[in-house]
Design a protein around this motif. Structure first.
Motif, PDB file in Angstrom:
ATOM      1  N   TYR A  26       0.824  -1.206   0.000  1.00  0.00           N
ATOM      2  CA  TYR A  26       0.000   0.000   0.000  1.00  0.00           C
ATOM      3  C   TYR A  26       0.862   1.262   0.000  1.00  0.00           C
ATOM      4  N   LEU A  29       2.408   1.817  -3.424  1.00  0.00           N
ATOM      5  CA  LEU A  29       1.418   2.294  -4.386  1.00  0.00           C
ATOM      6  C   LEU A  29       1.034   3.745  -4.118  1.00  0.00           C
ATOM      7  N   ALA A  30       0.835   4.066  -2.826  1.00  0.00           N
ATOM      8  CA  ALA A  30       0.396   5.414  -2.480  1.00  0.00           C
ATOM      9  C   ALA A  30       1.480   6.449  -2.773  1.00  0.00           C
ATOM     10  N   HIS A  35       0.384   4.648 -11.589  1.00  0.00           N
ATOM     11  CA  HIS A  35      -0.559   3.550 -11.762  1.00  0.00           C
ATOM     12  C   HIS A  35       0.147   2.245 -12.106  1.00  0.00           C
ATOM     13  N   PRO A  36       0.997   1.762 -11.217  1.00  0.00           N
ATOM     14  CA  PRO A  36       1.806   0.589 -11.529  1.00  0.00           C
ATOM     15  C   PRO A  36       0.983  -0.696 -11.605  1.00  0.00           C
ATOM     16  N   SER A  37       1.496  -1.655 -12.323  1.00  0.00           N
ATOM     17  CA  SER A  37       0.923  -2.996 -12.351  1.00  0.00           C
ATOM     18  C   SER A  37       1.412  -3.771 -11.133  1.00  0.00           C
ATOM     19  N   LEU A  61      -3.374  -6.766  -3.531  1.00  0.00           N
ATOM     20  CA  LEU A  61      -4.090  -5.754  -4.301  1.00  0.00           C
ATOM     21  C   LEU A  61      -5.574  -6.075  -4.338  1.00  0.00           C
ATOM     22  N   GLY A  68     -11.616  -1.144  -0.293  1.00  0.00           N
ATOM     23  CA  GLY A  68     -11.760   0.225  -0.770  1.00  0.00           C
ATOM     24  C   GLY A  68     -10.548   1.111  -0.557  1.00  0.00           C
ATOM     25  N   MET A  69      -9.380   0.505  -0.456  1.00  0.00           N
ATOM     26  CA  MET A  69      -8.181   1.325  -0.301  1.00  0.00           C
ATOM     27  C   MET A  69      -7.462   1.579  -1.613  1.00  0.00           C
ATOM     28  N   VAL A  70      -7.707   0.767  -2.616  1.00  0.00           N
ATOM     29  CA  VAL A  70      -7.132   1.051  -3.927  1.00  0.00           C
ATOM     30  C   VAL A  70      -8.184   0.852  -5.004  1.00  0.00           C
ATOM     31  N   ALA A  71      -7.945   1.502  -6.121  1.00  0.00           N
ATOM     32  CA  ALA A  71      -8.830   1.378  -7.273  1.00  0.00           C
ATOM     33  C   ALA A  71      -8.037   0.731  -8.405  1.00  0.00           C
ATOM     34  N   ARG A  72      -8.727   0.030  -9.276  1.00  0.00           N
ATOM     35  CA  ARG A  72      -8.091  -0.447 -10.494  1.00  0.00           C
ATOM     36  C   ARG A  72      -8.475   0.527 -11.591  1.00  0.00           C
ATOM     37  N   VAL A  73      -7.512   0.809 -12.458  1.00  0.00           N
ATOM     38  CA  VAL A  73      -7.819   1.688 -13.573  1.00  0.00           C
ATOM     39  C   VAL A  73      -8.534   0.873 -14.632  1.00  0.00           C
ATOM     40  N   ASP A  74      -9.772   1.003 -14.670  1.00  0.00           N
ATOM     41  CA  ASP A  74     -10.739   0.370 -15.581  1.00  0.00           C
ATOM     42  C   ASP A  74     -10.412  -1.054 -16.051  1.00  0.00           C
TER      43      ASP A  74
ATOM     44  N   ASP B  74     -12.656  -0.477 -24.601  1.00  0.00           N
ATOM     45  CA  ASP B  74     -11.549  -0.007 -23.758  1.00  0.00           C
ATOM     46  C   ASP B  74     -10.543  -1.052 -23.277  1.00  0.00           C
ATOM     47  N   GLN B  79      -2.201  -5.539 -18.815  1.00  0.00           N
ATOM     48  CA  GLN B  79      -2.067  -5.731 -17.379  1.00  0.00           C
ATOM     49  C   GLN B  79      -3.019  -4.821 -16.614  1.00  0.00           C
ATOM     50  N   ALA B  80      -3.469  -5.291 -15.461  1.00  0.00           N
ATOM     51  CA  ALA B  80      -4.253  -4.435 -14.583  1.00  0.00           C
ATOM     52  C   ALA B  80      -3.334  -3.363 -14.014  1.00  0.00           C
ATOM     53  N   ARG B  81      -3.880  -2.169 -13.867  1.00  0.00           N
ATOM     54  CA  ARG B  81      -3.104  -1.054 -13.312  1.00  0.00           C
ATOM     55  C   ARG B  81      -3.855  -0.515 -12.110  1.00  0.00           C
ATOM     56  N   PHE B  82      -3.103  -0.111 -11.093  1.00  0.00           N
ATOM     57  CA  PHE B  82      -3.739   0.230  -9.826  1.00  0.00           C
ATOM     58  C   PHE B  82      -3.496   1.681  -9.418  1.00  0.00           C
ATOM     59  N   ASP B  83      -4.312   2.148  -8.502  1.00  0.00           N
ATOM     60  CA  ASP B  83      -4.336   3.551  -8.139  1.00  0.00           C
ATOM     61  C   ASP B  83      -4.722   3.660  -6.663  1.00  0.00           C
ATOM     62  N   ALA B  84      -3.885   4.346  -5.886  1.00  0.00           N
ATOM     63  CA  ALA B  84      -4.212   4.500  -4.462  1.00  0.00           C
ATOM     64  C   ALA B  84      -5.224   5.611  -4.223  1.00  0.00           C
ATOM     65  N   VAL B  86      -8.718   6.706  -4.369  1.00  0.00           N
ATOM     66  CA  VAL B  86     -10.029   6.097  -4.580  1.00  0.00           C
ATOM     67  C   VAL B  86     -11.129   7.130  -4.781  1.00  0.00           C
ATOM     68  N   HIS B  91      -8.875   9.694 -16.085  1.00  0.00           N
ATOM     69  CA  HIS B  91      -7.536   9.346 -16.542  1.00  0.00           C
ATOM     70  C   HIS B  91      -7.267   9.744 -17.980  1.00  0.00           C
ATOM     71  N   HIS B 127     -12.166   8.215 -19.760  1.00  0.00           N
ATOM     72  CA  HIS B 127     -10.798   8.031 -20.266  1.00  0.00           C
ATOM     73  C   HIS B 127     -10.587   8.922 -21.466  1.00  0.00           C
TER      74      HIS B 127
END
Lengths: 147, 147
Positions: A26, A29-30, A35-37, A61, A68-74, B74, B79-84, B86, B91, B127
């Motif tokens: 966490y 990522l924060a 937006h790393p994989s 992840l 609800g601490m991280v989101a996935r980019v679509d 889309d 790969q899935a990409r993540f975002d802290a 929320v 994007h 997006h």
DNA sequence: ATGGATGCAAACCATTTGCAGTGTA
DNA sequence: TACACTGCAAATGGTTTGCATCCAT
């Protein structure tokens, strides 16, 4: 979400154990805005945590996402989905079953272009997400059963 | 894009051979509004075209996408990409290198909710796609070389 | 103490690729 | 006829899973 006390409290509030690995993932990522994989996070962390496995990063992840601490980019589904309509339009995506419906609404076609220095935009797409009629009904009847 | 003559003309215009398989995949996709996956298309077609391989469906969809006859729904990167972060935000995605930047713009947070019978929406994401600064520059210098 | 989390390796699934044979232009 | 496309099977790459061990609560 910022310092360790807040993180600790958040996990406790969800009844989810806070492990070193979860904290590390966490915080890494924060600290980033790219937006790393999962792989990129693992790569970045393996110097400080040589025994951290990629599988744990994936599981972590998922957990962080669930609480609800991280989101996935679509990317709503794992498989690519195709569309013979190439004209500008948008989509409604069911987060439960993956159903995708077309949305035609000119008000969504002309959006204000946001500030993004250097980016040369060629278009945009809007995803509305939620539950489709069938899944919303399923949720309702589940609730009834559980009650 | 509708009848076979128009399809034929479109392929000819792009200098791309029109095979039975390509026609079949395109017509199947165009006849459906459920945004099928490659696998789903293969499944639907294998009764009429028992020898059609899944690999060909994948290759065909790539080709159709390149010549602008189909769109992918889309999922910019594999790969899935993540975002802290929320909180609601959007994007900018570089179609060339996959770079993702955050966009904060309240005008995008409150969009008119489109008509989608039965759908219960919980949110949306926008997006913008295009070329990031670095990739735009690379394209420019490539053009210069080719000229 | 104990139930859930980790780490490893194998499994899985979507997608891609190499190559021999075939079909389109 | 020639070159690009197809089909097959194997390879690839991201992600998940089973299981024995370990650790946070």
């Amino acid at each position: 979400m910022k310092n360790r006390d807040e993180i600790k409290a958040f996990f406790r509030g969800k009844g989810v154990p806070l492990t070193h690995q979860r904290l590390a993932v966490y915080e890494e990522l924060a600290a980033r805005r790219d937006h790393p994989s999962a792989e990129a996070l693992h790569e970045a962390l393996k110097t400080d945590y040589p025994s951290l496995s990629l599988a744990t990063v994936y599981k972590t992840l998922q957990t962080l996402h669930q609480i609800g601490m991280v989101a996935r980019v679509d990317s709503p589904t794992s498989q690519a989905r195709f569309d013979a309509i190439v004209a500008t339009h948008h989509h409604a995506v069911c987060t439960s079953c993956g159903r995708i419906e077309d949305l035609f609404d000119p008000r969504l076609d002309a959006l204000p272009e946001p500030k993004a220095p250097g980016f040369r935009f060629s278009g945009h797409s809007v995803h509305f997400h939620g539950l489709c009629a069938a899944c919303a009904k399923a949720v309702r009847s589940n609730r009834r059963k559980e009650a």
